[in-house]
Design a protein around this motif. Structure first.
Motif, PDB file in Angstrom:
ATOM      1  N   ASP A   5       0.865  -1.184   0.000  1.00 30.06           N
ATOM      2  CA  ASP A   5       0.000   0.000   0.000  1.00 30.06           C
ATOM      3  C   ASP A   5       0.901   1.234   0.000  1.00 30.06           C
TER       4      ASP A   5
ATOM      5  N   ASP B  15      -4.572  -9.801  -3.065  1.00 28.60           N
ATOM      6  CA  ASP B  15      -3.934  -8.686  -3.742  1.00 28.60           C
ATOM      7  C   ASP B  15      -4.200  -7.385  -2.993  1.00 28.60           C
ATOM      8  N   GLU B  16      -3.191  -6.539  -2.951  1.00 24.47           N
ATOM      9  CA  GLU B  16      -3.380  -5.192  -2.418  1.00 24.47           C
ATOM     10  C   GLU B  16      -4.400  -4.455  -3.284  1.00 24.47           C
ATOM     11  N   GLN B  17      -5.210  -3.626  -2.674  1.00 24.09           N
ATOM     12  CA  GLN B  17      -6.224  -2.884  -3.420  1.00 24.09           C
ATOM     13  C   GLN B  17      -5.576  -1.990  -4.482  1.00 24.09           C
ATOM     14  N   ASP B  18      -6.212  -1.925  -5.662  1.00 27.29           N
ATOM     15  CA  ASP B  18      -5.739  -1.089  -6.781  1.00 27.29           C
ATOM     16  C   ASP B  18      -4.352  -1.487  -7.256  1.00 27.29           C
ATOM     17  N   SER B  19      -4.047  -2.771  -7.185  1.00 26.95           N
ATOM     18  CA  SER B  19      -2.715  -3.219  -7.584  1.00 26.95           C
ATOM     19  C   SER B  19      -2.795  -4.387  -8.545  1.00 26.95           C
ATOM     20  N   GLU B  20      -1.656  -4.699  -9.134  1.00 25.99           N
ATOM     21  CA  GLU B  20      -1.519  -5.829 -10.044  1.00 25.99           C
ATOM     22  C   GLU B  20      -0.403  -6.719  -9.508  1.00 25.99           C
TER      23      GLU B  20
ATOM     24  N   SER C 178       0.478   4.247  -1.162  1.00 31.32           N
ATOM     25  CA  SER C 178      -0.119   5.536  -0.798  1.00 31.32           C
ATOM     26  C   SER C 178       0.035   5.779   0.700  1.00 31.32           C
TER      27      SER C 178
ATOM     28  N   THR D  60       2.219  -3.413 -10.603  1.00 27.41           N
ATOM     29  CA  THR D  60       1.750  -2.034 -10.606  1.00 27.41           C
ATOM     30  C   THR D  60       0.852  -1.762  -9.400  1.00 27.41           C
ATOM     31  N   TYR D  61       0.896  -0.498  -8.971  1.00 29.66           N
ATOM     32  CA  TYR D  61       0.031  -0.002  -7.902  1.00 29.66           C
ATOM     33  C   TYR D  61      -0.587   1.299  -8.389  1.00 29.66           C
ATOM     34  N   LYS D  62      -1.925   1.304  -8.465  1.00 28.49           N
ATOM     35  CA  LYS D  62      -2.663   2.464  -8.979  1.00 28.49           C
ATOM     36  C   LYS D  62      -2.115   2.914 -10.336  1.00 28.49           C
ATOM     37  N   GLY D  63      -1.808   1.936 -11.161  1.00 26.06           N
ATOM     38  CA  GLY D  63      -1.390   2.207 -12.533  1.00 26.06           C
ATOM     39  C   GLY D  63       0.074   2.524 -12.725  1.00 26.06           C
TER      40      GLY D  63
END
Length: 375
Positions: free
Chosen positions: A138, A277-282, A140, A164-167
């Motif tokens: 995470d 998976d972590e939120q908003d991640s790949e 952020s 990736t994290y948040k793109g």
């Protein structure tokens, strides 16, 4: 029982590796001065979305080099996860600083961001988030914490090439990020590592320290103002890495596909747990890791591992917690307190075969052995 032996991981060399290595050998450029070092640095840093790449001889020294460039040393503290490969802690120790441990999150298995600030003191200089098994942290929350407390961030992205994290690619969230190119990584050079950074000054310092502190802007007069390190990567290793980076997205897709297949075939098996998976991640699925709940699965982790071995399926145990490592206890780390999530992962989890070129038939067979052994 299948006669095929399923190793935990084997390198996948399916591009221009031989061509580029032979070019390096045939031209005589086999040391760290060859053109492939620069090509690899430029290609891989661009792949991560950052300006600079500094190739080194392995991922552990990449971490050490990053902290040396940031000026971290004796009397400082660096926050790391308790659930990580011990190289993360050792790299901190090489500087004379002290690693301070934070337990893992039970769902993502990454550092528990909710517990970081309680470990921050006046001596804390940096946080090293580790993207465990290819699952981005995470970032952020970690960036917010670092900003509030004026701390450096050094990403340990040794297991997360292309995640990736948040793109944004991992490696682009920190002052300096560090990668490993060991043989089991999505992108490999056999042995090797890299620091990546957007900061021109840190780039220059990393290059300075990795090359025994030769003056990068002057003649090689063999006068050394600081104590440096010989952490250079050879042109031969870089030739392999450059070829691997050309196909990095393909290899990433293969690992992610295999990870999805393991989940598909084992999702209905009681007591088999996967990393979330972590939120908003790949999550790139570097290693396919499961945790066994013996009450629901009906067998212990160790019984299953023995059964898989009998069926020619290789496995590996997970990391042991940093707070029980004799080396770190002797070094003087504060190893008091509990790290229950890390201990739970260490006692019940393990790797399944994770090579990029596994077929769906391979994965279905491995999963059938696991299913059939459940009580």
């Amino acid at each position: 029982m299948s006669d095929k032996v399923y190793r935990v991981c084997e390198p996948f060399l399916n591009g221009n590796e031989t061509k580029y290595v032979m070019d390096a050998v045939s031209t005589g450029w086999i040391s760290s001065s060859g053109a492939y070092v620069n090509k690899f640095e430029e290609a891989f840093s661009s792949y991560c979305g950052v300006k600079h790449g500094i190739a080194v001889c392995n991922g552990t020294v990449a971490l050490h080099l990053a902290m040396a460039a940031l000026g971290i040393g004796k009397g400082d503290e660096v926050i790391i996860p308790s659930f990580t490969m011990i190289a993360t802690a050792f790299a901190v120790c090489y500087t004379g600083a002290v690693p301070v441990f934070v337990d893992a999150d039970k769902d993502t298995w990454n550092i528990d961001v909710k517990k970081i600030e309680e470990k921050i003191t006046s001596k804390t200089k940096a946080i090293i988030p580790v993207h465990v098994f290819g699952n981005p942290c995470d970032m952020s929350a970690i960036c917010d914490i670092a900003k509030r407390h004026n701390l450096f961030i050094v990403e340990d992205a040794a297991e997360a090439h292309g995640a990736t994290y948040k793109g944004r690619k991992v490696g682009s969230f920190s002052d300096i990020a560090c990668f490993s190119f060991f043989a089991n990584k999505n992108v490999t050079t056999g042995e090797g590592g890299m620091c990546v950074t957007d900061d021109d000054r840190y780039d220059k310092l990393c290059r300075y320290y990795k090359n025994v502190c030769f003056n990068p802007d002057g003649p090689r007069d063999y006068m050394h103002q600081d104590i440096g390190f010989n952490y250079r990567m050879s042109n031969i290793h870089a030739a392999i890495g450059f070829a691997q980076t050309e196909k990095a997205d393909e290899y990433k897709k293969m690992r992610m596909g295999n990870h999805a297949l393991y989940k598909k075939y084992l999702s209905d098996v009681p007591g088999v747990l996967f990393q979330k998976d972590e939120q908003d991640s790949e999550n790139v699925g570097w290693m396919n890791t499961i945790v066994i709940d013996p009450d629901k699965y009906g067998r212990t982790r160790d019984e299953l591992i023995a059964h898989l071995k009998d069926n020619n399926i290789d496995t590996r145990l997970l990391f042991k917690s940093m707070h029980i490592q004799p080396s770190l206890i002797k070094y003087g780390c504060d190893c008091s307190g509990g790290y229950p999530v890390t201990e739970w992962l260490s006692e019940n989890g393990f790797y399944l075969p994770s090579a990029s070129d596994l077929t769906e038939e391979d994965i279905a067979h491995i999963c059938s052995v696991i299913k059939d052994f459940a009580r």
